[in-house]
Enzyme design. Structure first.
Site, PDB file in Angstrom:
ATOM      1  N   SER A  66       0.810  -0.896  -0.060  1.00 57.04           N
ATOM      2  CA  SER A  66       0.349   0.422   0.014  1.00 57.04           C
ATOM      3  C   SER A  66       0.813   1.164   0.084  1.00 57.04           C
ATOM      4  O   SER A  66       0.760   2.544   0.061  1.00 57.04           O
ATOM      5  CB  SER A  66      -1.095  -0.323   1.273  1.00 57.04           C
ATOM      6  OG  SER A  66      -1.114  -0.893   1.637  1.00 57.04           O
ATOM      7  N   THR A  80      -1.413   3.098   4.475  1.00 56.47           N
ATOM      8  CA  THR A  80      -0.437   4.153   4.523  1.00 56.47           C
ATOM      9  C   THR A  80       0.564   4.288   5.850  1.00 56.47           C
ATOM     10  O   THR A  80       0.154   3.812   6.957  1.00 56.47           O
ATOM     11  CB  THR A  80      -1.351   5.280   4.947  1.00 56.47           C
ATOM     12  OG1 THR A  80      -2.092   5.137   3.458  1.00 56.47           O
ATOM     13  CG2 THR A  80      -0.591   6.540   4.675  1.00 56.47           C
ATOM     14  N   THR A  84       1.424   7.011   0.380  1.00 63.89           N
ATOM     15  CA  THR A  84       0.335   6.411  -0.131  1.00 63.89           C
ATOM     16  C   THR A  84       0.592   5.974  -1.050  1.00 63.89           C
ATOM     17  O   THR A  84       0.547   6.860  -2.224  1.00 63.89           O
ATOM     18  CB  THR A  84      -0.639   5.795   1.077  1.00 63.89           C
ATOM     19  OG1 THR A  84      -1.842   5.215   0.576  1.00 63.89           O
ATOM     20  CG2 THR A  84      -1.215   7.416   0.708  1.00 63.89           C
ATOM     21  N   ARG A  90      -8.008  10.628  -8.588  1.00 67.00           N
ATOM     22  CA  ARG A  90      -8.638  10.703  -7.376  1.00 67.00           C
ATOM     23  C   ARG A  90      -6.903  10.119  -6.156  1.00 67.00           C
ATOM     24  O   ARG A  90      -5.996   9.972  -6.460  1.00 67.00           O
ATOM     25  CB  ARG A  90      -8.681   9.300  -7.163  1.00 67.00           C
ATOM     26  CG  ARG A  90      -9.268   8.856  -5.666  1.00 67.00           C
ATOM     27  CD  ARG A  90      -8.601   8.490  -4.382  1.00 67.00           C
ATOM     28  NE  ARG A  90      -8.322   8.240  -3.358  1.00 67.00           N
ATOM     29  CZ  ARG A  90      -8.703   7.667  -2.410  1.00 67.00           C
ATOM     30  NH1 ARG A  90      -7.015   7.800  -2.397  1.00 67.00           N
ATOM     31  NH2 ARG A  90      -8.981   7.567  -0.906  1.00 67.00           N
ATOM     32  N   VAL A  91      -7.332  11.605  -5.726  1.00 63.24           N
ATOM     33  CA  VAL A  91      -6.217  12.136  -4.625  1.00 63.24           C
ATOM     34  C   VAL A  91      -6.839  11.216  -2.986  1.00 63.24           C
ATOM     35  O   VAL A  91      -8.474  11.494  -3.300  1.00 63.24           O
ATOM     36  CB  VAL A  91      -5.569  13.368  -4.924  1.00 63.24           C
ATOM     37  CG1 VAL A  91      -5.147  14.049  -3.755  1.00 63.24           C
ATOM     38  CG2 VAL A  91      -4.635  13.472  -5.888  1.00 63.24           C
ATOM     39  N   THR A 108      -4.299   6.677   8.756  1.00 64.42           N
ATOM     40  CA  THR A 108      -4.676   5.814   7.734  1.00 64.42           C
ATOM     41  C   THR A 108      -5.880   5.814   7.961  1.00 64.42           C
ATOM     42  O   THR A 108      -6.893   6.142   8.642  1.00 64.42           O
ATOM     43  CB  THR A 108      -3.757   5.278   8.444  1.00 64.42           C
ATOM     44  OG1 THR A 108      -3.955   3.516   6.812  1.00 64.42           O
ATOM     45  CG2 THR A 108      -4.517   4.301   9.799  1.00 64.42           C
ATOM     46  N   GLY A 109      -6.007   5.050   6.086  1.00 60.58           N
ATOM     47  CA  GLY A 109      -7.794   4.788   6.754  1.00 60.58           C
ATOM     48  C   GLY A 109      -8.337   4.982   5.230  1.00 60.58           C
ATOM     49  O   GLY A 109      -7.723   5.398   4.177  1.00 60.58           O
ATOM     50  N   ASP A 110      -9.793   5.009   4.868  1.00 62.10           N
ATOM     51  CA  ASP A 110     -10.698   5.579   4.158  1.00 62.10           C
ATOM     52  C   ASP A 110     -10.342   7.241   3.743  1.00 62.10           C
ATOM     53  O   ASP A 110     -11.142   7.950   4.525  1.00 62.10           O
ATOM     54  CB  ASP A 110     -12.013   5.171   4.275  1.00 62.10           C
ATOM     55  CG  ASP A 110     -12.572   5.490   2.858  1.00 62.10           C
ATOM     56  OD1 ASP A 110     -12.257   6.155   3.005  1.00 62.10           O
ATOM     57  OD2 ASP A 110     -13.822   5.110   2.816  1.00 62.10           O
TER      58      ASP A 110
END
Ligand code: SD4
Length: 321
Positions: free
Chosen positions: A52, A185, A203, A213-214, A236-238
């Protein structure tokens, strides 16, 4: 606090090689906090931590890997970042070049690539055999007809045209799009023995994203944030959801208002949960003394740290709120 110098970052496992590299570098007095963060995040980019970070992970709908990264100096508050960086592996180092060689904060896409090449970084292919194969398999199986718009996407180009997922009563469109798979990430904060701080994030974002997409990674205050007068945070995450809340800015401001790191992290996560109860998130928070805490939602989040005279990195497991 384990004492200074100290390095702390999102995730354990393969990410502890980054913690160790950054911590050990700080034992040499000439290494700055910014140097340590760059080295730590670069270590994960080279090792492709969990697939990732760095090249070969999270291909978009065109099966291309692009990179998001940022780095911030907690003394000057300057930050440098690249978003959707193409064809260059060294995302956090390019972000550092943005910080040091420009008056800007964020460069994007092909223009970020141009900047990187002009600054001596190598052009490289970010696709691997694995990322190409997993992307091709996904597209063959999942580029679904959009019944609402009465069109069938051409998987040879993209999975568009797009419609908001909320409108999808067929349950077919968009369900697997933009959802990170095995996603982690690296976001890191370093505290120099002299008390200066820096933070950074690197990431390859979310898999199967719409090209362009950023995520939250390169957004100051979202991917990470540091103010050496107070402390720092890494996330980190969505990212599509998290960047709506600037959770790292929130957490550092919570520290400023007197919260302990643990409380500051939990509050930042709760603000996201209030609107998005399903969000996967993890944030690690450290004050400028090295006291730390973490909070997450939707998964068991881990973070790693090493400081003072510790012989090895310790990984902390954080149950979801
Ligand atoms: C993103 N925050 O681009 C990143 C992905 C990630 O754990 O951290 N996944 O949304």
């Amino acid at each position: 606090s384990p004492g200074l110098p100290m390095v702390i970052n999102t995730w354990g496992g393969p990410f502890t090689a980054a913690t160790d590299a950054a911590y050990l570098s700080l034992l040499k007095p000439e290494t700055s906090a910014l140097d340590a963060v760059e080295l730590g995040c670069s270590t994960c980019e080279a090792n492709q931590c969990d697939g990732s970070v760095g090249f070969g992970g999270s291909p978009d709908e065109n099966c291309e890997t692009t990179l998001d990264a940022m780095i911030q100096d907690g003394t000057t508050m300057k930050s440098g970042a690249v978003a959707a960086l193409r064809r260059v592996k060294d995302a956090v180092s390019v972000a550092r070049a943005v910080l040091e060689h420009t008056t800007h904060t964020l460069l994007a896409g092909d223009f970020a690539t141009d900047f990187a090449l002009a600054n001596g970084f190598a052009a490289q292919n970010l696709t691997t055999a694995d990322s190409a194969a997993s992307c091709a398999a996904w597209k063959a199986a999942s580029c679904q007809p959009n019944y609402r718009l009465n069109v069938t996407p051409d998987p040879a180009t993209s999975c568009g045209p797009y419609a908001p997922e909320v409108l999808d009563d067929e349950g077919g469109l968009g369900l697997e799009r933009g959802k990170p798979e095995g996603h982690d990430t690296i976001s890191m904060i370093a505290l120099h023995a002299q008390g200066t701080m820096a933070a950074g994030t690197s990431t390859n974002g979310a898999s199967r994203k719409v090209p362009g997409r950023v995520g939250d990674g390169p957004i100051t205050g979202s991917g990470s944030y540091v103010d050496g007068d107070v402390g720092g945070c890494g996330a980190t995450g969505d990212g599509d959801i998290m960047m709506r809340f600037l959770p790292c800015y929130q957490a550092v401001e919570n520290l400023r208002l007197g919260m302990a790191p643990q409380q500051a992290a939990e509050d930042a996560v709760r603000r996201m949960l209030r609107k998005y109860p399903e969000v996967q998130s993890g944030i690690v928070v450290v004050n400028n003394k090295g006291d730390h805490g973490g909070a997450g939602s939707g998964w068991t989040f881990t973070y790693a740290y090493r400081g003072g005279t510790m012989n090895e990195t310790v990984v902390v497991s954080v149950l979801p709120i």
